[in-house]
Write an enzyme that holds these catalytic residues in place. Structure first.
Site, short mmCIF file in Angstrom:
data_model
loop_
_atom_site.label_atom_id
_atom_site.label_comp_id
_atom_site.label_asym_id
_atom_site.label_seq_id
_atom_site.Cartn_x
_atom_site.Cartn_y
_atom_site.Cartn_z
N LEU A 153 33.01 -10.55 18.49
CA LEU A 153 33.99 -10.75 17.42
C LEU A 153 34.29 -12.25 17.27
O LEU A 153 35.44 -12.68 17.38
CB LEU A 153 35.27 -9.96 17.70
CG LEU A 153 36.14 -9.67 16.47
CD1 LEU A 153 35.46 -8.65 15.57
CD2 LEU A 153 37.53 -9.16 16.89
N GLY A 154 33.23 -13.02 17.02
CA GLY A 154 33.39 -14.41 16.65
C GLY A 154 33.64 -14.51 15.15
O GLY A 154 34.04 -13.53 14.51
N ILE A 156 31.54 -14.70 12.63
CA ILE A 156 30.72 -13.78 11.84
C ILE A 156 31.14 -12.34 12.09
O ILE A 156 31.28 -11.54 11.15
CB ILE A 156 29.23 -13.99 12.16
CG1 ILE A 156 28.77 -15.35 11.60
CG2 ILE A 156 28.38 -12.86 11.59
CD1 ILE A 156 27.40 -15.79 12.06
N ARG A 177 33.80 -10.19 25.61
CA ARG A 177 34.07 -10.28 27.05
C ARG A 177 35.55 -10.03 27.34
O ARG A 177 35.91 -9.45 28.36
CB ARG A 177 33.67 -11.66 27.58
CG ARG A 177 32.16 -11.80 27.79
CD ARG A 177 31.78 -13.18 28.22
NE ARG A 177 32.03 -14.16 27.15
CZ ARG A 177 31.74 -15.46 27.25
NH1 ARG A 177 31.21 -15.92 28.37
NH2 ARG A 177 31.96 -16.27 26.25
N ILE A 232 22.07 -9.09 13.19
CA ILE A 232 22.05 -10.33 12.42
C ILE A 232 22.35 -11.52 13.33
O ILE A 232 22.74 -12.58 12.86
CB ILE A 232 23.05 -10.28 11.24
CG1 ILE A 232 24.38 -9.60 11.61
CG2 ILE A 232 22.43 -9.49 10.07
CD1 ILE A 232 25.33 -10.44 12.34
N ARG A 234 20.62 -12.57 17.24
CA ARG A 234 19.38 -13.06 17.82
C ARG A 234 18.55 -11.88 18.28
O ARG A 234 19.08 -10.91 18.83
CB ARG A 234 19.65 -14.01 19.00
CG ARG A 234 20.17 -15.38 18.60
CD ARG A 234 19.05 -16.20 17.95
NE ARG A 234 19.46 -17.55 17.64
CZ ARG A 234 19.93 -17.95 16.47
NH1 ARG A 234 20.08 -17.07 15.49
NH2 ARG A 234 20.23 -19.22 16.26
N ASP A 258 17.52 -8.51 10.94
CA ASP A 258 17.18 -9.81 10.36
C ASP A 258 16.48 -10.69 11.38
O ASP A 258 15.95 -11.74 11.03
CB ASP A 258 18.43 -10.51 9.84
CG ASP A 258 18.10 -11.79 9.09
OD1 ASP A 258 17.27 -11.74 8.15
OD2 ASP A 258 18.65 -12.86 9.46
N GLU A 263 10.00 -13.54 17.20
CA GLU A 263 9.69 -13.85 15.80
C GLU A 263 9.05 -15.23 15.68
O GLU A 263 9.32 -16.11 16.50
CB GLU A 263 10.96 -13.78 14.95
CG GLU A 263 12.02 -14.80 15.33
CD GLU A 263 13.35 -14.61 14.58
OE1 GLU A 263 13.78 -15.59 13.97
OE2 GLU A 263 13.93 -13.52 14.62
N HIS A 281 14.73 -13.29 9.14
CA HIS A 281 15.73 -14.23 9.66
C HIS A 281 16.29 -15.08 8.52
O HIS A 281 16.31 -16.31 8.58
CB HIS A 281 15.13 -15.13 10.75
CG HIS A 281 16.17 -15.71 11.67
ND1 HIS A 281 15.90 -16.05 12.98
CD2 HIS A 281 17.48 -16.02 11.46
CE1 HIS A 281 16.99 -16.55 13.53
NE2 HIS A 281 17.96 -16.54 12.63
#
Length: 322
Positions: A153-154, A156, A177, A232, A234, A258, A263, A281
């Site tokens: 929950l940053g 983005i 965390r 969305i 890594r 994504d 990749e 991506h």
């Protein structure tokens, strides 16, 4: 007297207009592919003091050593997991990144993947184009009936949560965390708990060794045959082999990706999964986000070479600076 133009080694592709903006401020050495990168680091870029890269292209400790005058690595975008920051700290090389520059674009793309996956948009499109109008019609869930889980929950993750709760009336849960005191969403103490309580699980956590394969076979099993995985963040956060097995066995309902570990190489078995939607991506790619990322990268470089504090050091550097 004109100010000295600082050479800049650019290791990632740029559209011509953004490359022109970089060239307006710096003498750019453009090396966006592996061969030109190796050649530049071995030759023309040996004396550069600044590198522009991103989290996927990264910069290794060995490459830092091959650039003995390097002072700053400017990361284009938020994630910087393939830049060897501990090595940069040891060598007193500043590393900056772009928090907040592409939040809206990535959150929008998350919902593009959610809607495409849950509402079967690509399959329906292909079927209609193949003359199968009636066969393409299928029943699919309304988002308001689904539980949205967010891993990370940053900025983005919060933007995805707001879109889900306010735009689609979804119930929202999350795992970090630690609980976020200001978050009005249900907190889950573990990833398994979050997956079990989610119909759509969005991966929005940082990459790196600490989060590698956080989404594994157990998590996918907990998500279940009516659940959808959306990544969305890594590719390294998801165990690709476990995801391939889950998709082909119908262990989960579908996935929207994504990013993929390794990749741009994508395993054929993943591409062959009928319940997969995948994009290259590109979640952070919008005119607004690209402008934000370019402007902030240039501002960080300008501040560094003016002897001023950079605007957005990566957290490891921010802790050292106090």
């Amino acid at each position: 007297m004109s100010p000295v133009r600082e050479p800049l080694l650019v290791l990632i592709p740029f559209a011509p207009d953004h490359l022109a903006r970089l060239n307006a401020a710096h003498d750019v050495i453009y090396a966006p592919d592996p061969r030109s990168r190796a050649d530049a680091i071995a030759g023309a870029a040996k004396d550069v003091r600044a590198v522009l890269t991103h989290g996927t292209a990264g910069l290794s400790a060995g490459e830092m050593d091959a650039l003995p005058r390097l002072q700053i690595v400017s990361c284009y975008g938020v994630g910087y997991d393939r830049i060897e920051v501990p090595a940069a700290l040891e060598r007193n090389i500043m590393v900056t990144h772009g928090p907040g520059t592409n939040t809206g674009s990535v959150a929008d793309h998350a919902f593009a993947l959610i809607l495409s996956t849950v509402r079967c948009v690509p399959e329906s499109d292909r079927a209609v184009r193949a003359g199968q109008w009636h066969e393409a019609r299928r029943s699919a869930p309304e988002l308001s009936t689904l539980r949205l889980g967010i891993l990370g929950l940053g900025a983005i993750g919060r933007a995805v949560a707001r879109r889900g709760a306010l735009g689609f009336e979804m119930s929202v849960g999350y795992h970090n965390r630690n609980p976020a005191a200001d978050a009005p969403y249900a907190y889950h103490a573990g990833v398994l708990d979050l997956a079990d309580a989610s119909d759509v699980l969005v991966v929005a956590a940082p990459g790196g060794a600490a989060t590698r394969h956080l989404i594994d076979a157990q998590v996918l099993e907990a998500l279940g045959p009516r659940g959808y995985l959306i990544n969305i963040a890594r590719g390294s956060l998801v165990d690709t082999d476990a995801l391939i097995a889950a998709l082909h066995a119908g262990q989960i309902a579908g996935a929207g990706l994504d990013v993929v570990d390794g990749e741009p190489v994508v395993p054929p078995a993943l591409l062959n999964a009928p319940n997969l939607v995948i994009t290259p991506h590109s979640a952070a790619r919008s005119p607004t986000a690209e402008d934000n990322m370019t402007v902030l990268a240039l501002k960080n470089l300008a501040a560094h070479f003016a002897g001023a504090p950079v605007l957005t050091p990566v957290p490891e550097w921010a802790r050292r600076l106090g």
